[in-house]
Design an enzyme around this catalytic site. Sequence first.
Site, PDB file in Angstrom:
ATOM      1  N   GLU A  32       0.825  -1.199   0.000  1.00 47.88           N
ATOM      2  CA  GLU A  32       0.000   0.000   0.000  1.00 47.88           C
ATOM      3  C   GLU A  32       0.866   1.259   0.000  1.00 47.88           C
ATOM      4  O   GLU A  32       1.994   1.256   0.506  1.00 47.88           O
ATOM      5  CB  GLU A  32      -0.934   0.005   1.214  1.00 47.88           C
ATOM      6  CG  GLU A  32      -1.987  -1.087   1.144  1.00 47.88           C
ATOM      7  CD  GLU A  32      -2.984  -1.052   2.278  1.00 47.88           C
ATOM      8  OE1 GLU A  32      -4.171  -1.343   2.027  1.00 47.88           O
ATOM      9  OE2 GLU A  32      -2.577  -0.742   3.429  1.00 47.88           O
ATOM     10  N   CYS A  45       3.699   8.536   1.009  1.00 47.07           N
ATOM     11  CA  CYS A  45       4.315   7.581   1.917  1.00 47.07           C
ATOM     12  C   CYS A  45       4.417   6.257   1.172  1.00 47.07           C
ATOM     13  O   CYS A  45       3.399   5.625   0.850  1.00 47.07           O
ATOM     14  CB  CYS A  45       3.473   7.433   3.186  1.00 47.07           C
ATOM     15  SG  CYS A  45       4.143   6.265   4.382  1.00 47.07           S
ATOM     16  N   CYS A  52       6.381  -6.698   7.082  1.00 51.72           N
ATOM     17  CA  CYS A  52       7.471  -6.232   7.932  1.00 51.72           C
ATOM     18  C   CYS A  52       7.818  -7.301   8.960  1.00 51.72           C
ATOM     19  O   CYS A  52       6.928  -7.918   9.546  1.00 51.72           O
ATOM     20  CB  CYS A  52       7.070  -4.939   8.633  1.00 51.72           C
ATOM     21  SG  CYS A  52       8.443  -4.144   9.510  1.00 51.72           S
ATOM     22  N   CYS A  56       6.453  -4.756  15.434  1.00 49.71           N
ATOM     23  CA  CYS A  56       5.922  -3.764  16.381  1.00 49.71           C
ATOM     24  C   CYS A  56       4.523  -4.184  16.839  1.00 49.71           C
ATOM     25  O   CYS A  56       3.661  -4.500  16.018  1.00 49.71           O
ATOM     26  CB  CYS A  56       5.870  -2.388  15.730  1.00 49.71           C
ATOM     27  SG  CYS A  56       7.482  -1.751  15.229  1.00 49.71           S
ATOM     28  N   CYS A  59       1.434  -2.089  15.369  1.00 48.51           N
ATOM     29  CA  CYS A  59       1.385  -1.821  13.929  1.00 48.51           C
ATOM     30  C   CYS A  59       0.729  -2.974  13.171  1.00 48.51           C
ATOM     31  O   CYS A  59       1.138  -4.135  13.310  1.00 48.51           O
ATOM     32  CB  CYS A  59       2.801  -1.591  13.408  1.00 48.51           C
ATOM     33  SG  CYS A  59       2.869  -1.210  11.641  1.00 48.51           S
ATOM     34  N   CYS A 274      -0.539   6.178  10.032  1.00 47.47           N
ATOM     35  CA  CYS A 274       0.688   5.481  10.414  1.00 47.47           C
ATOM     36  C   CYS A 274       0.340   4.240  11.234  1.00 47.47           C
ATOM     37  O   CYS A 274      -0.417   4.314  12.196  1.00 47.47           O
ATOM     38  CB  CYS A 274       1.590   6.406  11.232  1.00 47.47           C
ATOM     39  SG  CYS A 274       2.271   7.784  10.292  1.00 47.47           S
TER      40      CYS A 274
END
Length: 283
Positions: A32, A45, A52, A56, A59, A274
């Site tokens: 995305e 962005c 990932c 985290c 996230c 974010c």
Amino acid sequence: MTDAVLRLTERHIDDEGTAKYLWTLHDGRRVETVFFSHHAGPGQCLSTQTGCAIGCTFCATALQRPARNLSADEIYAQAVRVDEDCRERGLTVPWRFVTLSGMGEPLLNYDNMVEAARRLYEWTDIEVVSLTTSGVVPRIYQLADEPTYLQLHVSLHATSDEVRRQLIPTTRKWGIEEILTAARHFARTRDRRVIVNYLMFESVNDRIEDARRLVDMLEPELFEVHLLLWNEIPGFPFRRIDDHRVDEFRRLLSDAGLMAKPMPSKGRDIQAGCGQLLAERTA
């Protein structure tokens, strides 16, 4: 070229004009990209990995385990395709900012990320290309000497290693002080402040003691702080902090001489804020 690299699968636009793009890559994986605008101008962005591995706990992208790094073509093509879409919608955008802060840890895809940044600077009159890292210490030192300049954002989010490990479990290899030492080297080498991202969570890292420790850690001539509010993700065990609490925290930092400012959340309603990017759930 860019049409062959990325196929637009979905696009969502909120009432403020923030747009989120879902791309399908040649191998069927998905990423995305976000278009946003604020007082300083329009920006993008971009993602650097399909998912990932940092893990985290706040996230959504951590739910999409990485199959591979994106190529330089795939990173660069995101910016070009967003530009094309904006122009088709009648938006003539003099790009000010591109940030490599979407899906993935950019410093774990170092060569492709740097090559894409170089091409972005050549493509149009972008003011600055930035990246956000969880703190891959050797690569921060390497980045300081790159011919292509990238503004460095370090996601700190805590003032003790214990709390930081709870938020970012895979960063045990480098503690806060090692990360900040590398960031100081970057700031002095490039003669530009490093931006410390500090994502605030209610009753986790928002105490007066946290603000005081942050002041003690960060030299005002080398760092500035961006205070971020967590964007809600269903099923995650955090609560979004009140705006007034963020402003109180900011005042504590500013009164001590540290440049600090709260950063507005964009695209929350379309899951484009974010930490909200998730192209495919694989975990």
